[in-house]
Scaffold this motif. Structure first.
Motif, PDB file in Angstrom:
ATOM      1  N   TYR A  41     -43.595  13.280  90.614  1.00  0.00           N
ATOM      2  CA  TYR A  41     -43.578  12.804  92.156  1.00  0.00           C
ATOM      3  C   TYR A  41     -42.674  13.907  92.992  1.00  0.00           C
ATOM      4  O   TYR A  41     -43.149  14.296  93.996  1.00  0.00           O
ATOM      5  N   GLY A  44     -44.702  18.088  93.568  1.00  0.00           N
ATOM      6  CA  GLY A  44     -46.068  18.154  94.261  1.00  0.00           C
ATOM      7  C   GLY A  44     -46.982  17.126  93.937  1.00  0.00           C
ATOM      8  O   GLY A  44     -48.096  17.026  94.205  1.00  0.00           O
ATOM      9  N   GLY A  45     -46.666  15.824  93.250  1.00  0.00           N
ATOM     10  CA  GLY A  45     -47.372  14.800  93.210  1.00  0.00           C
ATOM     11  C   GLY A  45     -48.586  15.049  92.426  1.00  0.00           C
ATOM     12  O   GLY A  45     -48.621  15.684  91.388  1.00  0.00           O
ATOM     13  N   GLY A  46     -49.895  14.602  92.990  1.00  0.00           N
ATOM     14  CA  GLY A  46     -51.010  15.057  92.258  1.00  0.00           C
ATOM     15  C   GLY A  46     -51.366  16.536  91.883  1.00  0.00           C
ATOM     16  O   GLY A  46     -51.872  16.838  90.966  1.00  0.00           O
ATOM     17  N   ALA A  47     -50.668  17.118  92.977  1.00  0.00           N
ATOM     18  CA  ALA A  47     -50.908  18.773  92.552  1.00  0.00           C
ATOM     19  C   ALA A  47     -50.135  19.455  91.250  1.00  0.00           C
ATOM     20  O   ALA A  47     -50.318  20.243  90.840  1.00  0.00           O
ATOM     21  N   PHE A  48     -49.113  18.600  90.807  1.00  0.00           N
ATOM     22  CA  PHE A  48     -48.146  18.840  89.739  1.00  0.00           C
ATOM     23  C   PHE A  48     -49.158  18.780  88.402  1.00  0.00           C
ATOM     24  O   PHE A  48     -48.790  19.606  87.636  1.00  0.00           O
ATOM     25  N   PHE A 213     -49.939  10.153  93.473  1.00  0.00           N
ATOM     26  CA  PHE A 213     -51.076  11.175  93.194  1.00  0.00           C
ATOM     27  C   PHE A 213     -51.366  11.854  94.504  1.00  0.00           C
ATOM     28  O   PHE A 213     -52.097  12.971  94.216  1.00  0.00           O
ATOM     29  N   THR A 214     -50.984  11.618  95.495  1.00  0.00           N
ATOM     30  CA  THR A 214     -51.204  12.462  96.653  1.00  0.00           C
ATOM     31  C   THR A 214     -50.706  13.801  96.646  1.00  0.00           C
ATOM     32  O   THR A 214     -49.497  14.211  96.422  1.00  0.00           O
ATOM     33  N   PRO A 215     -51.525  14.859  96.482  1.00  0.00           N
ATOM     34  CA  PRO A 215     -51.171  16.248  96.327  1.00  0.00           C
ATOM     35  C   PRO A 215     -50.226  16.960  97.396  1.00  0.00           C
ATOM     36  O   PRO A 215     -50.744  16.860  98.415  1.00  0.00           O
ATOM     37  N   ASP A 216     -49.424  17.758  97.215  1.00  0.00           N
ATOM     38  CA  ASP A 216     -48.764  18.684  97.763  1.00  0.00           C
ATOM     39  C   ASP A 216     -49.118  20.008  97.408  1.00  0.00           C
ATOM     40  O   ASP A 216     -48.277  20.559  96.849  1.00  0.00           O
ATOM     41  N   TRP A 217     -50.188  20.705  97.867  1.00  0.00           N
ATOM     42  CA  TRP A 217     -50.754  21.626  97.306  1.00  0.00           C
ATOM     43  C   TRP A 217     -49.851  23.058  97.642  1.00  0.00           C
ATOM     44  O   TRP A 217     -49.700  24.036  96.711  1.00  0.00           O
ATOM     45  N   LEU A 220     -47.363  24.473  94.863  1.00  0.00           N
ATOM     46  CA  LEU A 220     -47.601  25.359  93.730  1.00  0.00           C
ATOM     47  C   LEU A 220     -47.340  26.586  93.987  1.00  0.00           C
ATOM     48  O   LEU A 220     -47.143  27.478  92.830  1.00  0.00           O
TER      49      LEU A 220
END
Length: 521
Positions: A41, A44-48, A213-217, A220
Motif C-alpha cells: 500500500y 505504489g498500491g497496485g503498481a507495487f 490495488f489502485t496503482p500509483d505508477w 515505480l
C-alpha cells in the motif's frame, strides 16, 4: 586420539508433499499477514505488484534454489554445508544459525500474544480501548529501558508454547515437524479463506480493496519502492538464513527440487495477495464505520495492525468474536509453522556439531530460547525490545548472511555451476543460465546495496529515533549484532564431535553433455 564420533543418521522427509508443506509452512508466517499489505500500500498500491513480481523472479526464486542446492548436495546443517565448501567458510553457517537463535527468542512471544488474543476475542476483552488494553492492561509497557520485571500474562503462554514446540521437535522430522505442517497449512488456508470471504462482505470492503490495488505508477520511478519489493520477497520466502538449506538436506537423493521450489515460492506469494484482500477489506470496513478514508487510519501494518486495529474492528462488526478467533488463530498457525522451521536450523547444527541425540539437542536449544524469550521479551519492556531486535536481526543479520552466502558460493568456493548441474540432474525442470546471472551478479549487488544503506541509516540516525533513545538502540539493536557475531565466532572455534569433513558429494553428470530431464526454466 580423535574426539569425533559417528554422525547422527540423516533424517528424511517421508516424501515430496511433506517437504512442500514444510517449505510453505516456513515461508508463510506473520510477515505475510501483517507486513505485505502495508508494504504494498505504501509503495505504489497496485503498481507495487510489478517490482514485487520482478523481485520474486530475479531474487526470491534464485536464492531459494541456491539454498535448496546447497542443502541437498552437501547434506548437512548450515555450518556443515559451508564447511564442506571450505573450512574457512564455516562461520557463515553459524552466523545464519545465530540469527535464528535471536529470532526464535522473540518470535515465540508474538505467538503468545496471538494465543492470548484468541481467548480475548471470545469476550472482546479489550472493550472500547484496544490500544490501551494491549500496551497497558495486557503488556504493561514501560518506558524504553532494560528491565527484568516480568509480565505474567505473557510469561505463561510463552511457557506453554515452548512445551508444545518441544513435543513437536523432539520426534523425528517425518513424525514431528512434517506432520505438524501437513495439518497446519491446510487448516491455515481454510481458516484464512473463510476470514477473507467474511471480510469481503463487510460494508466498505470495496473501498478498502480500491485503496490497496489502485496503482500509483509514479512510484515505480522511486528506487526505494524497488528496494522494498526485494526486501519483502527476500524475507517472506525464508531464504539465506539456513531454513530451506536445512530442509532440503532432509530430502531423498532423487527429489524433483526445481518444480517444488517454484510451487513453494508462488504459494507464498499467493498467500500474501490473499492476506492483502482480507486485511484491506477489513480496513475498508473500519474506515467506513469511522467515516474516514483508509489512508487516514492509524496503522495498516505490523504489531499495531494485528493487536490494536483489528481488535477495534472486531469490537464493532457483526460476529466479531468469531472473526477474532479466526484472525488470531491464523496468526498462531502461520507463526507456529515458521517457528519450528527456525528452530530446526539450530537443532540440526547443534546435533551435528556435538553429536547429540535429537531430544537432547532440542532440549538444549529450547532451554536457551526460553531463557531469552522470558528475560528479554516477556517483561514490561518486551514490546520495545522486540521491535528493535526484530529490525536489526532481519535488516542486518539476515542480509549479512545472504550477502556472505552469495560471495562464498560464487566468488570464493566457485560452486555456482556445480550447484546448477546438481539441481538440473535431480529435477524434471532445468534451470537455465539466467539463474547463475541472478545469483552471481544481480543479487550480490542488490543485497549489498540494501545492507550498506540500512547499516548507515541505523548507525547515523538509529532505528525509530522518535520512539527509542540512542542508549536503547545501542543495547538492543547493536547488542543484537554483536551477539550474533560472537555466537558465530565461538561456535566456529569449537571442535566438531562428528566427522563433518568425511563427505563426498554424489558425482554429477558430465558437464559437457546435457543434464537433467525436461525443459529449461
Amino acid at each position: 586420539m580423535s574426539t569425533q564420533s559417528a554422525a547422527p543418521a540423516r533424517e528424511q522427509f517421508s516424501g515430496q508433499y511433506g517437504f512442500l508443506m514444510s517449505a510453505i509452512g516456513s515461508a508463510v508466517g506473520l510477515g505475510n499477514i501483517w507486513r505485505f499489505p502495508g508494504v504494498a500500500y505504501t509503495n505504489g498500491g497496485g503498481a507495487f505488484l510489478i517490482p514485487y513480481l520482478v523481485a520474486l523472479l530475479t531474487a526470491g526464486i534464485p536464492i531459494l534454489m541456491l539454498d535448496y542446492a546447497l542443502g541437498h548436495r552437501y547434506r548437512g546443517s548450515a555450518p556443515a554445508v559451508f564447511r564442506r565448501l571450505g573450512k574457512k567458510f564455516e562461520f557463515v553457517g553459524w552466523l545464519q544459525v545465530a540469527v535464528c537463535v535471536v529470532i526464535m527468542s522473540y518470535y515465540v512471544v508474538v505467538l503468545a500474544w496471538a494465543a492470548s488474543y484468541v481467548g480475548f476475542s471470545t469476550t472482546v476483552a479489550w472493550g472500547d480501548d484496544p490500544a490501551g488494553f494491549f500496551t497497558g492492561e495486557y503488556l504493561n509497557v514501560s518506558d524504553p529501558a532494560f528491565t527484568l520485571q516480568l509480565d505474567w500474562a505473557v510469561f505463561w503462554p510463552v511457557v506453554v508454547l515452548w512445551v508444545l514446540v518441544f513435543a513437536v521437535m523432539a520426534g523425528r522430522v517425518s513424525r514431528g515437524l512434517e506432520l505438524v505442517n501437513k495439518f497446519a497449512i491446510p487448516a491455515l488456508l481454510l481458516m484464512f479463506l473463510t476470514l477473507v470471504v467474511r471480510a469481503l462482505f463487510l460494508p466498505g470492503a470495496l473501498e478498502g480493496l480500491n485503496a490497496f490495488f489502485t496503482p500509483d505508477w509514479a512510484a515505480l520511478a522511486n528506487p526505494a519502492v524497488w528496494v522494498a519489493a526485494y526486501t519483502q520477497i527476500f524475507f517472506s520466502l525464508s531464504v539465506a538464513f539456513g531454513i530451506m538449506l536445512t530442509y532440503s538436506s532432509y530430502l531423498k537423493a532423487r527429489s524433483n527440487m526445481v518444480p517444488t521450489g517454484l510451487v513453494a515460492a508462488f504459494a507464498n506469494s499467493s498467500f500474501e495477495l490473499l492476506a492483502g484482500f482480507g486485511v484491506f477489506a477489513t480496513l475498508g470496513y473500519m474506515a467506513h464505520t469511522q467515516g474516514v478514508a483508509v489512508a487516514d487510519l492509524d496503522s495498516i501494518a505490523g504489531v499495531t495492525l494485528s493487536f490494536i486495529t483489528f481488535p477495534q474492528v472486531i469490537g464493532t462488526m457483526p460476529g466479531g468474536p468469531l472473526f477474532g478467533i479466526m484472525f488470531f488463530g491464523s496468526l498462531l498457525l502461520a507463526g507456529f509453522t515458521s517457528l519450528v522451521s527456525i528452530l530446526e536450523v539450530i537443532v540440526a547444527a547443534v546435533r551435528e556439531k556435538f553429536a547429540l541425540s535429537r531430544p537432547a539437542a532440542v532440549g538444549l536449544v529450547i532451554g536457551a530460547g526460553a531463557i531469552g524469550s522470558v528475560v528479554l521479551f516477556s517483561t514490561t519492556n518486551g514490546l520495545n525490545a522486540l521491535d528493535i531486535v526484530d529490525a536489526f536481526a532481519n535488516n542486518i543479520g539476515i542480509l549479512t548472511g545472504a550477502v556472505l552466502e552469495c560471495i562464498v558460493v560464487v566468488f570464493l568456493a566457485r560452486k555456482l555451476r556445480e550447484l546448477q548441474l546438481h539441481l538440473n540432474q535431480v529435477s524434471t525442470l532445468r534451470l537455465g543460465d539466467w539463474w547463475r546471472w541472478a545469483v552471481g551478479i544481480l543479487n550480490p549487488i542488490v543485497l549489498l546495496y540494501v545492507l550498506v544503506v540500512t547499516v548507515f541509516r541505523y548507525a547515523t540516525v538509529g532505528y525509530d529515533p522518535a520512539s527509542y533513545p540512542a542508549s536503547f538502540n545501542a543495547l538492543f539493536g547493536w547488542g543484537t549484532v554483536v551477539f550474533i557475531l560472537a555466537v558465530a565466532a565461538v561456535a566456529t572455534a569449537m571442535t566438531w564431535r562428528t566427522p563433518v569433513d568425511r563427505f563426498t558429494p554424489v558425482p554429477l553428470d558430465d558437464p559437457a553433455r546435457p543434464v537433467g530431464r525436461g525443459v529449461s526454466a
